[in-house]
Design a protein around this motif. Structure first.
Motif, PDB file in Angstrom:
ATOM      1  N   THR A 142       0.829  -1.214  -0.008  1.00  0.00           N
ATOM      2  CA  THR A 142      -0.057   0.025   0.065  1.00  0.00           C
ATOM      3  C   THR A 142       0.970   1.217  -0.037  1.00  0.00           C
ATOM      4  OG1 THR A 142      -1.837  -1.307   1.225  1.00  0.00           O
ATOM      5  CG2 THR A 142      -2.148   1.156   1.026  1.00  0.00           C
ATOM      6  N   VAL A 143       0.689   2.161  -1.047  1.00  0.00           N
ATOM      7  CA  VAL A 143       1.309   3.374  -0.997  1.00  0.00           C
ATOM      8  C   VAL A 143       0.192   4.580  -1.205  1.00  0.00           C
ATOM      9  CG1 VAL A 143       2.821   4.680  -2.640  1.00  0.00           C
ATOM     10  CG2 VAL A 143       3.298   2.462  -1.946  1.00  0.00           C
ATOM     11  N   LEU A 144       0.598   5.702  -0.595  1.00  0.00           N
ATOM     12  CA  LEU A 144      -0.501   6.730  -0.696  1.00  0.00           C
ATOM     13  C   LEU A 144       0.268   7.975  -1.382  1.00  0.00           C
ATOM     14  CD1 LEU A 144      -0.498   5.831   2.402  1.00  0.00           C
ATOM     15  CD2 LEU A 144      -2.564   6.954   2.230  1.00  0.00           C
ATOM     16  N   SER A 145      -0.293   8.633  -2.505  1.00  0.00           N
ATOM     17  CA  SER A 145       0.273   9.583  -3.102  1.00  0.00           C
ATOM     18  C   SER A 145      -0.765  11.061  -2.997  1.00  0.00           C
ATOM     19  CB  SER A 145       0.516   9.246  -4.588  1.00  0.00           C
ATOM     20  OG  SER A 145      -0.715   8.933  -5.393  1.00  0.00           O
ATOM     21  N   GLY A 146      -0.137  12.108  -2.795  1.00  0.00           N
ATOM     22  CA  GLY A 146      -0.814  13.548  -3.093  1.00  0.00           C
ATOM     23  C   GLY A 146      -0.316  14.241  -4.118  1.00  0.00           C
ATOM     24  N   ALA A 147      -1.549  14.897  -4.768  1.00  0.00           N
ATOM     25  CA  ALA A 147      -1.157  15.646  -5.991  1.00  0.00           C
ATOM     26  C   ALA A 147      -1.303  17.158  -5.609  1.00  0.00           C
ATOM     27  CB  ALA A 147      -2.089  15.210  -7.046  1.00  0.00           C
ATOM     28  N   CYS A 148      -0.798  17.862  -6.695  1.00  0.00           N
ATOM     29  CA  CYS A 148      -1.205  19.575  -6.564  1.00  0.00           C
ATOM     30  C   CYS A 148      -2.692  19.859  -6.851  1.00  0.00           C
ATOM     31  CB  CYS A 148      -0.251  20.093  -7.825  1.00  0.00           C
ATOM     32  SG  CYS A 148       1.588  19.568  -7.639  1.00  0.00           S
ATOM     33  N   ASP A 149      -3.460  19.163  -7.205  1.00  0.00           N
ATOM     34  CA  ASP A 149      -4.767  19.457  -7.236  1.00  0.00           C
ATOM     35  C   ASP A 149      -5.628  19.133  -5.955  1.00  0.00           C
ATOM     36  OD1 ASP A 149      -4.933  16.890  -7.801  1.00  0.00           O
ATOM     37  OD2 ASP A 149      -6.133  16.836  -9.627  1.00  0.00           O
ATOM     38  N   GLY A 150      -4.981  18.816  -4.925  1.00  0.00           N
ATOM     39  CA  GLY A 150      -5.542  18.163  -3.699  1.00  0.00           C
ATOM     40  C   GLY A 150      -6.070  16.988  -3.632  1.00  0.00           C
ATOM     41  N   VAL A 172      -6.114  12.984  -3.233  1.00  0.00           N
ATOM     42  CA  VAL A 172      -5.150  11.957  -2.519  1.00  0.00           C
ATOM     43  C   VAL A 172      -5.602  10.382  -3.270  1.00  0.00           C
ATOM     44  CG1 VAL A 172      -4.556  10.520  -0.498  1.00  0.00           C
ATOM     45  CG2 VAL A 172      -4.496  12.892  -0.526  1.00  0.00           C
ATOM     46  N   LYS A 173      -4.603   9.534  -3.598  1.00  0.00           N
ATOM     47  CA  LYS A 173      -5.154   8.281  -4.170  1.00  0.00           C
ATOM     48  C   LYS A 173      -4.173   7.385  -3.428  1.00  0.00           C
ATOM     49  CE  LYS A 173      -5.926   9.346  -8.900  1.00  0.00           C
ATOM     50  NZ  LYS A 173      -7.087   8.552  -9.035  1.00  0.00           N
ATOM     51  N   ILE A 174      -4.983   6.128  -2.944  1.00  0.00           N
ATOM     52  CA  ILE A 174      -4.417   5.139  -2.324  1.00  0.00           C
ATOM     53  C   ILE A 174      -4.019   3.971  -3.434  1.00  0.00           C
ATOM     54  CG2 ILE A 174      -4.430   3.148  -0.432  1.00  0.00           C
ATOM     55  CD1 ILE A 174      -6.389   5.326   1.018  1.00  0.00           C
ATOM     56  N   TRP A 175      -2.884   3.048  -3.545  1.00  0.00           N
ATOM     57  CA  TRP A 175      -2.640   2.344  -4.543  1.00  0.00           C
ATOM     58  C   TRP A 175      -2.009   1.240  -3.827  1.00  0.00           C
ATOM     59  CZ3 TRP A 175      -2.627   4.558  -9.610  1.00  0.00           C
ATOM     60  CH2 TRP A 175      -2.757   5.936  -9.570  1.00  0.00           C
ATOM     61  N   ASN A 176      -2.626   0.055  -4.769  1.00  0.00           N
ATOM     62  CA  ASN A 176      -2.371  -1.434  -4.436  1.00  0.00           C
ATOM     63  C   ASN A 176      -1.075  -1.831  -5.301  1.00  0.00           C
ATOM     64  OD1 ASN A 176      -1.993  -4.263  -4.508  1.00  0.00           O
ATOM     65  ND2 ASN A 176      -3.929  -4.395  -3.347  1.00  0.00           N
ATOM     66  N   LEU A 177       0.161  -1.853  -4.811  1.00  0.00           N
ATOM     67  CA  LEU A 177       1.198  -2.180  -5.759  1.00  0.00           C
ATOM     68  C   LEU A 177       1.266  -3.574  -6.395  1.00  0.00           C
ATOM     69  CD1 LEU A 177       4.185  -0.652  -3.703  1.00  0.00           C
ATOM     70  CD2 LEU A 177       3.056   0.373  -5.526  1.00  0.00           C
ATOM     71  N   THR A 178       0.762  -4.467  -5.636  1.00  0.00           N
ATOM     72  CA  THR A 178       0.650  -5.894  -6.032  1.00  0.00           C
ATOM     73  C   THR A 178      -0.293  -5.851  -7.458  1.00  0.00           C
ATOM     74  OG1 THR A 178      -1.056  -6.605  -4.607  1.00  0.00           O
ATOM     75  CG2 THR A 178       1.129  -7.286  -4.335  1.00  0.00           C
ATOM     76  N   ARG A 179      -1.510  -5.423  -7.240  1.00  0.00           N
ATOM     77  CA  ARG A 179      -2.438  -5.309  -8.215  1.00  0.00           C
ATOM     78  C   ARG A 179      -1.821  -4.094  -9.381  1.00  0.00           C
ATOM     79  NH1 ARG A 179      -6.896  -5.871  -4.893  1.00  0.00           N
ATOM     80  NH2 ARG A 179      -7.771  -3.886  -5.569  1.00  0.00           N
ATOM     81  N   ARG A 180      -1.268  -3.144  -9.031  1.00  0.00           N
ATOM     82  CA  ARG A 180      -0.712  -1.727  -9.696  1.00  0.00           C
ATOM     83  C   ARG A 180      -1.870  -1.208 -10.053  1.00  0.00           C
ATOM     84  NH1 ARG A 180       3.849  -5.370 -12.611  1.00  0.00           N
ATOM     85  NH2 ARG A 180       5.071  -5.733 -10.793  1.00  0.00           N
ATOM     86  N   GLN A 181      -2.866  -0.676  -9.315  1.00  0.00           N
ATOM     87  CA  GLN A 181      -3.914  -0.030  -9.534  1.00  0.00           C
ATOM     88  C   GLN A 181      -4.374   0.978  -8.337  1.00  0.00           C
ATOM     89  OE1 GLN A 181      -6.209  -3.619 -10.371  1.00  0.00           O
ATOM     90  NE2 GLN A 181      -7.988  -2.736  -9.221  1.00  0.00           N
ATOM     91  N   CYS A 182      -5.368   1.973  -8.380  1.00  0.00           N
ATOM     92  CA  CYS A 182      -5.487   2.946  -7.609  1.00  0.00           C
ATOM     93  C   CYS A 182      -6.926   2.140  -6.709  1.00  0.00           C
ATOM     94  CB  CYS A 182      -5.942   4.188  -8.142  1.00  0.00           C
ATOM     95  SG  CYS A 182      -6.885   5.065  -6.941  1.00  0.00           S
ATOM     96  N   ILE A 183      -6.945   1.946  -5.432  1.00  0.00           N
ATOM     97  CA  ILE A 183      -7.982   1.490  -4.868  1.00  0.00           C
ATOM     98  C   ILE A 183      -8.890   2.456  -4.325  1.00  0.00           C
ATOM     99  CG2 ILE A 183      -6.928  -0.856  -4.484  1.00  0.00           C
ATOM    100  CD1 ILE A 183      -5.863   0.096  -1.810  1.00  0.00           C
ATOM    101  N   ARG A 184      -8.289   3.772  -4.164  1.00  0.00           N
ATOM    102  CA  ARG A 184      -9.130   4.875  -3.610  1.00  0.00           C
ATOM    103  C   ARG A 184      -8.933   6.117  -3.935  1.00  0.00           C
ATOM    104  NH1 ARG A 184      -9.573   5.238   2.778  1.00  0.00           N
ATOM    105  NH2 ARG A 184     -10.849   7.190   2.965  1.00  0.00           N
ATOM    106  N   THR A 185      -9.770   7.103  -4.159  1.00  0.00           N
ATOM    107  CA  THR A 185      -9.461   8.365  -4.484  1.00  0.00           C
ATOM    108  C   THR A 185     -10.149   9.235  -3.518  1.00  0.00           C
ATOM    109  OG1 THR A 185      -9.202   7.801  -6.769  1.00  0.00           O
ATOM    110  CG2 THR A 185      -9.342  10.177  -6.430  1.00  0.00           C
ATOM    111  N   ILE A 186      -9.493  10.495  -2.931  1.00  0.00           N
ATOM    112  CA  ILE A 186     -10.035  11.392  -1.929  1.00  0.00           C
ATOM    113  C   ILE A 186      -9.739  12.597  -2.508  1.00  0.00           C
ATOM    114  CG2 ILE A 186     -10.288  11.865   0.369  1.00  0.00           C
ATOM    115  CD1 ILE A 186      -8.880   9.256   1.240  1.00  0.00           C
ATOM    116  N   GLN A 187     -10.947  13.638  -2.660  1.00  0.00           N
ATOM    117  CA  GLN A 187     -10.559  15.081  -2.733  1.00  0.00           C
ATOM    118  C   GLN A 187     -10.271  15.511  -1.378  1.00  0.00           C
ATOM    119  OE1 GLN A 187      -9.865  16.500  -5.743  1.00  0.00           O
ATOM    120  NE2 GLN A 187      -9.221  18.252  -4.686  1.00  0.00           N
TER     121      GLN A 187
END
Length: 317
Positions: free
Chosen positions: A81-89, A91-106
């Motif tokens: 599990t990895v979290l990333s935050g962007a310049c537009d506010g 936040v995405k939570i990623w599953n590295l084994t499936r290599r896809q985003c599992i959740r997006t939060i504004q």
């Protein structure tokens, strides 16, 4: 007067018809190429070796952000599990084994300036340009539930970084000063400052968990002790330090990523000079993080490269 002239016979290289094979002039004199076969073999071998040397260890890219990614955080208990935050506010939570985003939060209006996960892994914190600190659940909301933060703290200034204590419900934010917060309170327990410039990054020591390190834009690296109300030590470098990272195996060792293209590993007991200077980047070093073994660290630079350094070596491997 002597004139040297190159003379060619067209019969040797001009085709009689279009169906003829192209004639290649070759000299079959064995004196000219005594080691043709061994030489060609060596060339082929070198080409194969270089192909392996320059092979990129790239696995995949995690696509989905609409704007640049400004900060990232690791899950303390789950490697995938990895979290990333962007310049537009966002936040995405990623599953590295499936290599896809599992959740997006504004999460914020404006940049997500910093994020960190709680030591138990049940929630995470974000800070943004809207002067707020927000705590979010790590798990997705139930069906019908709205995506809302657990807590929101409205601050007086923009926070540029955040880090969580490794054992207690305490976190630290930085901006124009370092604030230590209790999770249950809406005002900081204590505020630490040394100098008058903005602080870009703050990190808790993973072993001596009451120690903090911070990087300020006036070229300082300042060390704090949470049990005291004043800062401990300060080291001033020639150029600004962007961030630092503590060695997870040796409590007093930390590495700083500097604007002068180098990384500096310090022993916090002897701050007069660095233990090691790590060189190889050709532009400002933006970020650094240690491996769990404490033997190596990875650095990212403005020169578009990522390098892996052994702790005791001056150049990357």
């Amino acid at each position: 007067m002597r004139v040297k002239v190159l003379s060619r016979n067209p019969d040797d290289y001009v085709r009689e018809t279009k169906l003829d094979l192209q004639r290649v002039p070759r000299n079959y004199d064995p004196v000219l190429h005594p080691f043709e076969v061994p030489r060609e073999y060596k060339r082929a071998l070198n080409a194969t070796k270089l192909e392996r040397v320059f092979a990129k260890p790239f696995l995949s890219s995690l696509d989905g952000h609409r704007d640049g990614v400004n900060c990232m955080a690791k899950h303390p208990k789950s490697l995938s599990t990895v979290l990333s935050g962007a310049c537009d506010g966002e936040v995405k939570i990623w599953n590295l084994t499936r290599r896809q985003c599992i959740r997006t939060i504004q999460a914020h209006e404006g940049f997500v300036r910093g994020m960190c996960a709680r030591f138990c892994g049940t929630s995470f914190f974000t800070v943004g340009d809207d002067k707020t600190v927000k705590q979010w659940k790590m798990e997705s909301p139930e069906y019908g539930e709205e995506e809302e933060p657990i807590h929101t703290i409205l601050g007086k200034t923009v926070y540029t970084g955040i880090d969580h204590h490794w054992k207690e419900p305490v976190f630290a934010t930085c901006g124009h000063q370092v604030d230590i917060w209790d999770e249950q309170r809406t005002s900081p327990k204590c505020s630490l400052t040394w100098g008058f410039d903005s602080i870009s990054s703050v990190k808790f020591n993973p072993i001596e968990t009451y120690l903090l390190g911070s990087c300020a834009s006036d070229r300082n690296i300042v060390l704090y002790d949470m049990r005291k109300s004043t800062p401990l030590k300060k080291v001033i470098l020639n150029m600004r330090t962007n961030t630092l990272c503590w060695n997870p195996m040796e409590a007093f060792i930390f590495t700083a990523a500097n604007e002068d293209y180098n990384l500096y590993t310090f022993d916090m007991r002897f701050l007069e000079s660095p233990v090691m200077v790590h060189m190889d980047h050709v532009s400002a070093v933006l970020d650094v993080d240690y491996s769990p073994t404490g033997k190596e660290f990875v650095s990212a630079s403005f020169d578009k490269s990522i390098r892996i350094f052994p702790v005791d070596k001056g150049h990357s491997r």
